[in-house]
Design a protein around this motif. Sequence first.
Motif, mmCIF file in Angstrom:
data_model
loop_
_atom_site.group_PDB
_atom_site.id
_atom_site.type_symbol
_atom_site.label_atom_id
_atom_site.label_comp_id
_atom_site.label_asym_id
_atom_site.label_seq_id
_atom_site.Cartn_x
_atom_site.Cartn_y
_atom_site.Cartn_z
ATOM 1 N N GLU A 229 0.828 -1.210 0.000
ATOM 2 C CA GLU A 229 0.000 0.000 0.000
ATOM 3 C C GLU A 229 0.863 1.261 0.000
ATOM 4 O O GLU A 229 0.570 2.234 -0.706
ATOM 5 C CB GLU A 229 -0.916 -0.009 1.229
ATOM 6 N N ARG A 230 1.965 1.250 0.785
ATOM 7 C CA ARG A 230 2.826 2.432 0.840
ATOM 8 C C ARG A 230 3.592 2.625 -0.468
ATOM 9 O O ARG A 230 3.913 3.754 -0.829
ATOM 10 C CB ARG A 230 3.794 2.301 2.012
ATOM 11 N N ARG A 231 3.891 1.561 -1.149
ATOM 12 C CA ARG A 231 4.531 1.713 -2.462
ATOM 13 C C ARG A 231 3.578 2.418 -3.431
ATOM 14 O O ARG A 231 4.001 3.252 -4.244
ATOM 15 C CB ARG A 231 4.921 0.351 -3.027
ATOM 16 N N ARG A 232 2.296 2.080 -3.320
ATOM 17 C CA ARG A 232 1.300 2.718 -4.199
ATOM 18 C C ARG A 232 1.052 4.163 -3.786
ATOM 19 O O ARG A 232 0.828 5.027 -4.645
ATOM 20 C CB ARG A 232 -0.010 1.926 -4.162
ATOM 21 N N HIS A 233 1.096 4.414 -2.472
ATOM 22 C CA HIS A 233 0.775 5.755 -1.962
ATOM 23 C C HIS A 233 1.830 6.187 -0.946
ATOM 24 O O HIS A 233 1.594 6.176 0.276
ATOM 25 C CB HIS A 233 -0.616 5.757 -1.318
ATOM 26 N N PRO A 234 3.011 6.569 -1.403
ATOM 27 C CA PRO A 234 4.083 6.969 -0.480
ATOM 28 C C PRO A 234 3.741 8.248 0.274
ATOM 29 O O PRO A 234 2.980 9.090 -0.224
ATOM 30 C CB PRO A 234 5.291 7.159 -1.397
ATOM 31 N N LEU A 235 4.333 8.367 1.482
ATOM 32 C CA LEU A 235 4.183 9.566 2.301
ATOM 33 C C LEU A 235 5.496 10.341 2.284
ATOM 34 O O LEU A 235 6.424 10.018 1.536
ATOM 35 C CB LEU A 235 3.775 9.178 3.716
ATOM 36 N N ASP A 236 5.600 11.370 3.100
ATOM 37 C CA ASP A 236 6.808 12.192 3.160
ATOM 38 C C ASP A 236 7.957 11.371 3.738
ATOM 39 O O ASP A 236 7.927 10.998 4.918
ATOM 40 C CB ASP A 236 6.545 13.417 4.041
ATOM 41 N N ASP A 240 8.027 9.859 7.440
ATOM 42 C CA ASP A 240 7.469 8.512 7.469
ATOM 43 C C ASP A 240 8.596 7.499 7.291
ATOM 44 O O ASP A 240 9.210 7.412 6.220
ATOM 45 C CB ASP A 240 6.424 8.343 6.362
ATOM 46 N N THR A 243 8.113 4.818 4.379
ATOM 47 C CA THR A 243 8.369 5.358 3.044
ATOM 48 C C THR A 243 9.859 5.530 2.806
ATOM 49 O O THR A 243 10.377 5.209 1.726
ATOM 50 C CB THR A 243 7.654 6.711 2.865
#
Length: 441
Positions: A229-236, A240, A243
Motif C-alpha cells: 500500500e505504501r509503495r502505491r501511496h508513499p508519504l513524506d 514517514d 516510506t
Amino acid sequence: MTQANHPTQRATVTAADITPPLPPERAAAIAADFDLRRLPPAFLANPYPVYAVLRERDPVRAMPDGTWFLTRHADLVAVYRDAATFSSDKHVEFAPKYGTDSPLYEHHTTSLVFNDPPLHTRVRKLIMGALTRRAIADLEPGLIALVDGLLDAIEARGSGDLIEDFAAAIPVEIIGNLLGVPHDERGPLRGWSLAILGALEPVLTPAQQQAGERAVREMLDYLRGLVAERRRHPLDPQRDVLTRLIQGEGDGERLTETELLHNCIFLLNAGHETTTNLIGNALVCLHEWPQEKARLLQRLHEARDDRERQEAILSAAVDEFLRFESSNQLGNRRALREAEIGGVRLPAGALVTLCIGAANRDPAVFADPERLDLSRTDNRHLAFGFGVHQCAGLSLARLEGRIAIGRFLARFPRYALSEPPVRGGRARFRGFLRAPFVTAA
C-alpha cells in the motif's frame, strides 16, 4: 501473546531489598553458582545483589556453557567500542537456538540490532534519516494528546493499571504513527512484539519459540500488505519511516524486501517493550521511593513557570530511571578474534553477555549506585548501549518518557499502587506485566 504466556513473579525491587555486604563465604558461593540458564525466581525479582557480587568477585565470568558474562561498566564500554573485534551478528549464536529454517532465525539475523556493517550501516542510515530532531519534535503534540487522553480515561475511573492502561499504550501508538499503521489495525502489535522478544531469553521454552515463530509469520503477512500500500501511496520520506525505508537513499542504496520487512518488525520491537518498561518501571520506582517522588514533585512545582527547566528536571529523572532499572538488562557479542577484557583473555569465537543492569550500578562509575537519585548528574548509563550500536531511537524514547512521566505526575501526584505489581519474569527485558493503582492514596 496473553499474559498467561509469561512466567510471573510478584516480588519487586524496593528500597528495603538493598542487600548489605554478604559474608565472604556466601558471596563466593553466589558467584560460583551463577548460571544464566538456571535463574531462580528470586533473581528475576531482584538481580542486583547477585550482580554486585559478580562485579566484585568474578566480573569476567566463564559460564558453565562456555560463554562469558561481563558486569563492570568499563568492560562493557571496551566491548562496545571495539566493534571490529566484538561482532553483533547472531548467525552463529542463533542457528542452534532456533534452527536455520525458523522464522525467528530469519528475523533476528536480518534486523538492525543483530548485524554488523554493511547491513547495519545501510539500515541505520535510513532510520536515522527519518528520526531527525525535526521529525521527533513534530511527534510531540500528538504524543501529548495521546498521553492526556489516556489520563482522562484513568481519571474518570479513579484507578487503572500503570502498564495496560498507560505505559504499554504509548509506544505502540508512536511506532504505529511512524510506520503509518492504520489505527484500527494496531491491535495485534503489542502481542507480536512480546512474543518475538520473549524468544530472546537465555533459556527458550518450546511455548516461547512457537509463540515467537507464529508472531513473526503473522507480522510478515501483515507488513507485506502495508508495504504494498505504501509503495502505491508513499508519504513524506522525511517523516514517514516506512516510506524512507522503501525508497532508500538518493545514492540508490535500498533494502531488499526481506531486509525491509524484518527491520519494520525490529522498529516495533525496539520502540515498544523497552519504552513500556521505562515508563512502568519509573512509576513503580517513584511509588517505592517516596522521598525521591516528593523531591521530584517539589522541584517540578518550583519550575512550573519555566518549561526548559522542567524539561531538564524530567530528562535527568528519565536517565536515572534508565540507569536504576534498565529496560534491557542484557546484550550479546561474539569475539571474532582473541581479545583481552578486564585482564582476562577471551578466545576467538567467545560468546559474551554484556550485563547492562550490572554495569549501570557499578560503584566505580556511579556514586551510591543502589540508590535512586533523580537529580544525579553526569549519568553515564548504558541503557541505550554505546558506540556504533547505540540505540537509534534514544531521543524518541527520552521524549516519550519525559512526556508520559511528567504529565502523569502533574495529573496524579498522589497515586499509589493498590496491589503488588507483577513482574514479567524475564532476565533480558526488565519490566512489569501489571501494576494496579489508584489515582489518589
